[in-house]
Design a protein around this motif. Structure first.
Motif, mmCIF file in Angstrom:
data_model
loop_
_atom_site.group_PDB
_atom_site.id
_atom_site.type_symbol
_atom_site.label_atom_id
_atom_site.label_comp_id
_atom_site.label_asym_id
_atom_site.label_seq_id
_atom_site.Cartn_x
_atom_site.Cartn_y
_atom_site.Cartn_z
ATOM 1 N N ASP A 1 0.838 -1.199 0.000
ATOM 2 C CA ASP A 1 0.000 0.000 0.000
ATOM 3 C C ASP A 1 0.876 1.254 0.000
ATOM 4 N N LYS B 1 1.816 7.845 0.495
ATOM 5 C CA LYS B 1 2.193 7.887 1.909
ATOM 6 C C LYS B 1 3.600 8.457 2.050
ATOM 7 N N ASN C 1 -1.562 -1.431 -4.331
ATOM 8 C CA ASN C 1 -1.998 -0.026 -4.448
ATOM 9 C C ASN C 1 -0.793 0.842 -4.816
ATOM 10 N N ASP D 1 -5.876 6.266 -0.820
ATOM 11 C CA ASP D 1 -5.227 5.551 0.282
ATOM 12 C C ASP D 1 -6.256 4.839 1.165
ATOM 13 N N ALA D 2 -7.539 5.165 0.985
ATOM 14 C CA ALA D 2 -8.583 4.407 1.692
ATOM 15 C C ALA D 2 -9.033 3.301 0.738
ATOM 16 N N GLU D 3 -8.080 2.387 0.431
ATOM 17 C CA GLU D 3 -8.292 1.373 -0.603
ATOM 18 C C GLU D 3 -8.819 0.053 -0.061
HETATM 19 MN MN MN Z 1 -4.131 2.851 2.288
#
Ligand code: MN
Ligand code: BES
Ligand code: ZN
Length: 497
Positions: free
Chosen positions: A268, A275, A318, A345-347
């Motif tokens: 991620d 990030k 991701n 990022d809210a995957e």
């Molecule tokens: Mn994430």
């Protein structure tokens, strides 16, 4: 794999592990060697000279009389009946400290088959090392114990032997979870995750023990409308997958039928909501939920537990690229709901939404459980050692928490406050993938709840903190992947009426 033996005879190994507790008054010590008599008098003097305290995670090795090494592992406060988790941790800490030796006998205060199992689990779980990627330094690595023997007067009882066999299975499949988590994303993609699990299923016995595996490829996912999984995976050269394992018990009618769903993000980066570099490496653990549900399913089958399990692992990487999902993109999830992706990022919730809907096509489910490293907010709320449980069914949740108390996995109930739901409204789609920042763990839970039928008992386990140990090893928990959730999922199948 560590083999665990039972013995009530003389100690054959050259390493003997016993417990050490502290008596509340004056810091005096108590040796707890279970069913094995030791001449404690001179030993207590030596231990006090060494500054021993008997605290948890203290492991003291001294030259033995009848064995090469005599090892004392801390049990904390002395007690007439030690908690199973105390025994598990003490055994685990000792096993970890004994890497480099070949075998050891554990003689700890165990009164029944459950405490003997806890010692076996702890020792075998603590006896873990991940050395797959050690190259020229591999020979410098200390190898884990090859055999563990539990000394107990109950050694010849059939039920005790069964519990020890179960401990072996638990340890073996926890190791599989840890190995998958520790494997770097250079070597673990959605595709290779599927082949590791397929191989593990085959090795366990496959169809002969009631297991079946199937995998959906990216083109199948696209054509069937799995918009969440494909949106998350589309930025990567390693295409997404949806892995399914089903377990139907052989020759018994299942007492319950559960669906398990695990978040399987093999890495991620945050996608276009990239990030920060500091700490991003820990995001190789973002498939911990998928690894836990898959390995738990194999363990449940090997233990021949009388429940049916249908397990789903939505797998994607991701990544950031010109094909990655953009903030404000609208996707159509499996089942038809549209989602505005405000934050790529809210995957996790996107891949899980698809898989949860797919899982519910199975009729007559008694419950559905998802397991996910879902939110940083989970770690803020509960720290790195306690996982969260959210639910639409308090009875199911209480049962799960009771099982967790038996297995020693720390879970804590969290609410799903309806007033937070409106923050997920979107002006352009049915829903947005992020909402109110405060209470982010609960908002993520509320997002998932939208994909669950009202009358189906559901548990959402957010294991973001506990899945991956970035600190020091402790008890039976190593650095890196921990394998959290597997033991309680198996326990739920063991004790479901
Ligand atoms: Mn994430
Ligand atoms: N995989 C992360 C959550 C995570 C954080 C797991 C720390 C383990 C340790 C997840 O995909 C994520 O990035 N969540 C975001 C959600 C936010 C954008 C609403 C988060 O928690 O910051
Ligand atoms: Zn994630």
């Amino acid at each position: 794999m560590t083999t665990i033996r039972l013995s009530d005879g003389i100690v054959k190994d050259d390493v003997l592990v016993v417990g050490l507790a502290s008596k509340s008054a004056k810091g005096s010590l108590q040796i707890e060697s279970g069913d094995l008599a030791l001449d404690t008098k001179s030993l207590l003097q030596t231990l006090s000279d060494l500054g021993a305290t008997g605290k948890a995670d203290e492991v003291i090795k001294i030259p033995g009389n009848s064995t090469r090494l005599l090892v004392f592992t801390g049990l904390g406060k002395s007690s007439s009946k030690y908690e199973n988790e105390v025994l598990r941790r003490a055994s685990g800490a000792a096993a970890r400290a004994l890497a480099g030796n070949s075998s050891a006998t554990f003689s700890l205060p165990a009164k029944d088959k459950h405490s003997i199992r806890a010692i076996g689990e702890g020792a075998a779980l603590g006896n873990y090392a991940f050395s797959t990627f050690k190259g020229s330094t591999k020979s410098a690595q200390k190898t884990p114990l090859k055999s563990i023997t539990i000394h107990s007067a109950l050694a010849s009882i059939a039920e005790v032997k069964d519990e020890v066999k179960s401990a072996e299975v638990i340890a073996r499949y926890t190791s599989l979870v840890r190995d998958l988590i520790n494997t770097p994303p250079s070597h673990l993609t959605p595709e290779t995750f599927c082949s590791v699990i397929s191989d593990a299923v085959k090795e366990a016995g496959g169809a002969s023990i009631g297991l079946k595996v199937s995998v959906m490829t990216e083109s199948q996912l696209k054509s069937k409308g799995f918009g969440g999984i494909t949106a998350v995976g589309q930025g990567s050269v390693n295409p997404p997958r949806l892995l399914n394992i089903s377990y139907t018990p052989k020759s018994v009618k299942p007492s319950k039928k559960y669906a398990f769903v695990g978040k399987g993000i093999t890495f991620d980066t945050g996608g276009l909501a990239l990030k920060p570099a500091l700490g991003m490496e820990a995001m190789k653990s973002d498939m911990s939920g998928a690894a836990a549900v898959c390995a738990a399913t194999i363990a449940i089958a090997l233990l021949k537990l009388p429940v049916a399990i249908d397990t789903w692992a939505p797998l994607a990487e991701n990544m950031v690229s010109d094909t990655a999902t953009r903030p404000s993109d609208v996707i159509t999830m499996y089942g038809g709901k549209t989602v505005e992706v405000l934050n790529p990022d809210a995957e996790g919730r996107l891949v899980l939404g698809d898989a949860l809907v797919k899982a519910q096509e199975e009729k007559d489910l008694d419950g559905i459980i998802d397991v996910a490293t879902l939110t940083g907010a989970q770690v803020v709320a509960l720290g790195t050692r306690t996982s969260a449980v959210m639910t639409n069914d308090d009875e199911f949740s209480s049962h799960f928490l009771k099982m967790a108390a038996h297995t020693g996995e720390a879970f804590w109930p969290m609410p799903l406050p309806i007033e937070l739901r409106a923050s997920l409204d979107s002006p352009v789609a049915d829903m947005a993938n992020i909402g109110e920042r405060m209470g982010g763990m609960l908002v993520a839970g509320l997002f998932l709840k939208e994909f669950i039928a009202d009358d189906l008992p559901w548990l959402h386990l957010d294991i973001a903190g506990p899945a991956y140990n970035e600190g020091q090893p402790h008890g039976y928990t190593p650095v890196g992947g921990t394998g959290i959730a597997l033991r309680t999922l198996v326990a739920l199948a063991e004790l479901s009426e």
